[in-house]
Motif scaffolding. Structure first.
Motif, PDB file in Angstrom:
ATOM      1  N   VAL A  83       0.841  -1.197   0.000  1.00  0.00           N
ATOM      2  CA  VAL A  83       0.000   0.000   0.000  1.00  0.00           C
ATOM      3  C   VAL A  83       0.878   1.249   0.000  1.00  0.00           C
ATOM      4  O   VAL A  83       0.618   2.220  -0.732  1.00  0.00           O
ATOM      5  CB  VAL A  83      -0.936  -0.008   1.225  1.00  0.00           C
ATOM      6  CG1 VAL A  83      -1.745   1.308   1.294  1.00  0.00           C
ATOM      7  CG2 VAL A  83      -1.870  -1.203   1.169  1.00  0.00           C
ATOM      8  N   LEU A  84       1.944   1.211   0.808  1.00  0.00           N
ATOM      9  CA  LEU A  84       2.842   2.364   0.879  1.00  0.00           C
ATOM     10  C   LEU A  84       3.525   2.612  -0.449  1.00  0.00           C
ATOM     11  O   LEU A  84       3.625   3.777  -0.902  1.00  0.00           O
ATOM     12  CB  LEU A  84       3.893   2.129   1.972  1.00  0.00           C
ATOM     13  CG  LEU A  84       4.945   3.245   2.141  1.00  0.00           C
ATOM     14  CD1 LEU A  84       4.281   4.535   2.609  1.00  0.00           C
ATOM     15  CD2 LEU A  84       6.027   2.820   3.126  1.00  0.00           C
ATOM     16  N   VAL A  85       3.986   1.552  -1.118  1.00  0.00           N
ATOM     17  CA  VAL A  85       4.713   1.738  -2.363  1.00  0.00           C
ATOM     18  C   VAL A  85       3.787   2.186  -3.486  1.00  0.00           C
ATOM     19  O   VAL A  85       4.235   2.800  -4.473  1.00  0.00           O
ATOM     20  CB  VAL A  85       5.464   0.436  -2.723  1.00  0.00           C
ATOM     21  CG1 VAL A  85       4.529  -0.556  -3.419  1.00  0.00           C
ATOM     22  CG2 VAL A  85       6.663   0.723  -3.632  1.00  0.00           C
ATOM     23  N   LEU A  86       2.487   1.900  -3.337  1.00  0.00           N
ATOM     24  CA  LEU A  86       1.521   2.399  -4.316  1.00  0.00           C
ATOM     25  C   LEU A  86       1.245   3.884  -4.116  1.00  0.00           C
ATOM     26  O   LEU A  86       0.906   4.599  -5.070  1.00  0.00           O
ATOM     27  CB  LEU A  86       0.210   1.616  -4.219  1.00  0.00           C
ATOM     28  CG  LEU A  86       0.265   0.172  -4.720  1.00  0.00           C
ATOM     29  CD1 LEU A  86      -1.051  -0.534  -4.460  1.00  0.00           C
ATOM     30  CD2 LEU A  86       0.617   0.122  -6.202  1.00  0.00           C
ATOM     31  N   LEU A  87       1.440   4.357  -2.845  1.00  0.00           N
ATOM     32  CA  LEU A  87       1.213   5.765  -2.561  1.00  0.00           C
ATOM     33  C   LEU A  87       2.407   6.636  -2.920  1.00  0.00           C
ATOM     34  O   LEU A  87       2.236   7.775  -3.368  1.00  0.00           O
ATOM     35  CB  LEU A  87       0.882   5.952  -1.079  1.00  0.00           C
ATOM     36  CG  LEU A  87      -0.460   5.379  -0.598  1.00  0.00           C
ATOM     37  CD1 LEU A  87      -0.598   5.503   0.914  1.00  0.00           C
ATOM     38  CD2 LEU A  87      -1.627   6.100  -1.301  1.00  0.00           C
ATOM     39  N   THR A  88       3.633   6.111  -2.712  1.00  0.00           N
ATOM     40  CA  THR A  88       4.821   6.935  -2.938  1.00  0.00           C
ATOM     41  C   THR A  88       5.963   6.071  -3.481  1.00  0.00           C
ATOM     42  O   THR A  88       6.171   4.945  -3.015  1.00  0.00           O
ATOM     43  CB  THR A  88       5.272   7.622  -1.640  1.00  0.00           C
ATOM     44  OG1 THR A  88       6.513   8.276  -1.871  1.00  0.00           O
ATOM     45  CG2 THR A  88       5.420   6.634  -0.510  1.00  0.00           C
ATOM     46  N   PRO A  89       6.699   6.591  -4.456  1.00  0.00           N
ATOM     47  CA  PRO A  89       7.846   5.834  -4.967  1.00  0.00           C
ATOM     48  C   PRO A  89       8.964   5.682  -3.933  1.00  0.00           C
ATOM     49  O   PRO A  89       9.810   4.796  -4.044  1.00  0.00           O
ATOM     50  CB  PRO A  89       8.312   6.671  -6.154  1.00  0.00           C
ATOM     51  CG  PRO A  89       7.823   8.049  -5.885  1.00  0.00           C
ATOM     52  CD  PRO A  89       6.517   7.877  -5.167  1.00  0.00           C
ATOM     53  N   ASP A  90       8.972   6.517  -2.901  1.00  0.00           N
ATOM     54  CA  ASP A  90      10.008   6.391  -1.865  1.00  0.00           C
ATOM     55  C   ASP A  90       9.847   5.116  -1.038  1.00  0.00           C
ATOM     56  O   ASP A  90      10.781   4.697  -0.344  1.00  0.00           O
ATOM     57  CB  ASP A  90       9.963   7.607  -0.933  1.00  0.00           C
ATOM     58  CG  ASP A  90      10.352   8.893  -1.668  1.00  0.00           C
ATOM     59  OD1 ASP A  90      11.232   8.809  -2.547  1.00  0.00           O
ATOM     60  OD2 ASP A  90       9.786   9.952  -1.365  1.00  0.00           O
TER      61      ASP A  90
END
Length: 404
Positions: A83-90
């Motif tokens: 979910v996090l990687v879908l929100l931000t490329p960082d």
């Protein structure tokens, strides 16, 4: 079937991995807030949830001991990370510590599959954020995955080798302990046998002489007190000699008969003492120039002579006994011949604690212990001839000394 146990990790490496994971989450939140990300607060919330789920793992005991529990915890962390990687490329950089967790907590093949899947997810998410796929963008996750696989598998191989060496060292230590116990037991048994031979050849034979002398004193006491006194004095001297023998062999020293004298002199004195104590003529013959002998050889030959003389006095009914010491070439020989009743060497009874019978066995053991031999020739009515032969050590093969 239970899964293999987890490979232990160094505490410092574990804490470094925890700090790296949390630091990358903090970096993702900071960049989202500082860079004016349109969903910055969503990134912060998901990152906090990911950190909380991750922090719960080390606190759960089953995660450290069960592959199944570890897989469930990794699945939860990976789901929040997706979910996090879908929100931000960082969030892509968090994949690197995830590789190590997957390789460490999952079985070998499952861990490799999980690493490949995580790398593909990171590459895909990063490409989606960039709106275009670039081979250069795939290098980072793939290189990180390769490094993680190499490091973890190398560490596991070193750990297995270390464990194997540890087990081998434990087995070697246990084997050495068993060997030490076996050697101690063998040493105790050998010392018991040595003491048994010493007691038989000295104290037992001396006490037998005392019994014979006191019996003779008892027979003549009513008639001639002078002879009785002589027998009693001889019995007292025999007791004193045997006391000295006991004190000396307990201290593991040479027999008193060899103190400040040669083996030939000790044998000659043995004959003189035997003739004085018993109604038997004992003679000693030296048929060679004396040669220097190791103490062990002198003690063995003297003990054999003492035991042979004692057997002659007690059992043979002989009138004469002759001891001969000689050497030829590389061996020293001791002969004891008597004109007694003789016996059949092939029909000797087994040794008995009450009746005796240990003499010949003890003499043979002494000779064999020094690489020599003992032969006995006898027949009923024809006396007995005993011969003990010991090899001369090379260090003693010197020129014979002249007779004094």
């Amino acid at each position: 079937m239970n899964a293999p146990a987890l490979t232990p990790t160094n505490r410092v490496l574990t804490w470094c991995l925890h700090l790296l994971f949390l630091a990358l989450l903090v970096l993702a939140m900071a960049r989202a807030v500082a860079g004016g990300h349109p969903r910055a607060w969503a990134v912060v919330a998901v990152a906090l949830v990911c950190g909380a789920v991750y922090a719960a793992g080390p606190l759960l005991p089953r995660v450290r001991t069960s592959r199944l529990a570890a897989a469930g915890w990794l699945g939860a962390v990976s789901a929040v990370w997706l979910v996090l990687v879908l929100l931000t490329p960082d969030g892509v950089w968090v994949a690197f510590p995830l590789y190590f967790l997957q390789l460490h907590l999952l079985p070998r093949r499952a861990g490799l599959v999980a690493v490949i899947a995580t790398a593909l997810a990171a590459i895909t998410a990063f490409g989606a954020h960039q709106a275009v796929f670039s081979p250069v963008a795939a290098i980072g996750p793939l290189l990180g995955a390769a490094v993680a696989v190499a490091v973890v598998w190398s560490y596991q191989a070193l750990y297995r080798e270390s464990e194997q060496r540890r087990r081998l060292i434990e087995e070697l230590t246990a084997t050495r302990a068993d060997l030490a116990r076996a050697q101690h037991t063998a040493g105790v048994l050998a010392e018991r046998e040595r003491l048994a031979h010493e007691i038989h050849d000295t104290l037992a034979q001396g006490l037998s002489s005392i019994q014979l002398l006191l019996s003779a004193a008892e027979r003549v006491l009513p008639d001639t007190s002078g002879n009785a006194a002589r027998y009693v004095r001889q019995a007292r001297q025999a007791a004193a000699d045997d006391l000295a023998e006991a004190r000396r062999f307990v201290a593991a020293l040479t027999p008193p008969a060899l103190d400040d004298t040669t083996l030939a002199d000790a044998l000659e004195r043995l004959c003189a003492t035997t003739g004085a104590r018993h109604r038997i003529t004992a003679r000693f013959h030296l048929t060679c120039d004396p040669v220097p002998l190791p103490t062990a050889h002198e003690v063995a030959l003297l003990r054999i002579a003492q035991a042979a003389i004692a057997n002659t006095v007690r059992h043979a009914g002989a009138t004469t006994v002759e001891i001969t010491l000689s050497h030829s070439g590389d061996e020293i020989a001791l002969g004891v011949v008597d004109d007694g009743t003789g016996f059949d060497p092939s029909s000797l009874p087994a040794p008995d604690p009450g009746e005796g019978g240990f003499g010949l066995a003890a003499m043979r053991t002494r000779a064999r212990a020094l690489g020599g031999s003992l032969t006995v020739e006898s027949a009923p009515g024809h006396g007995t001839a005993l011969a003990a032969r010991l090899p001369l050590p090379r260090s003693t093969d010197t020129q014979p000394e002249a007779l004094p």
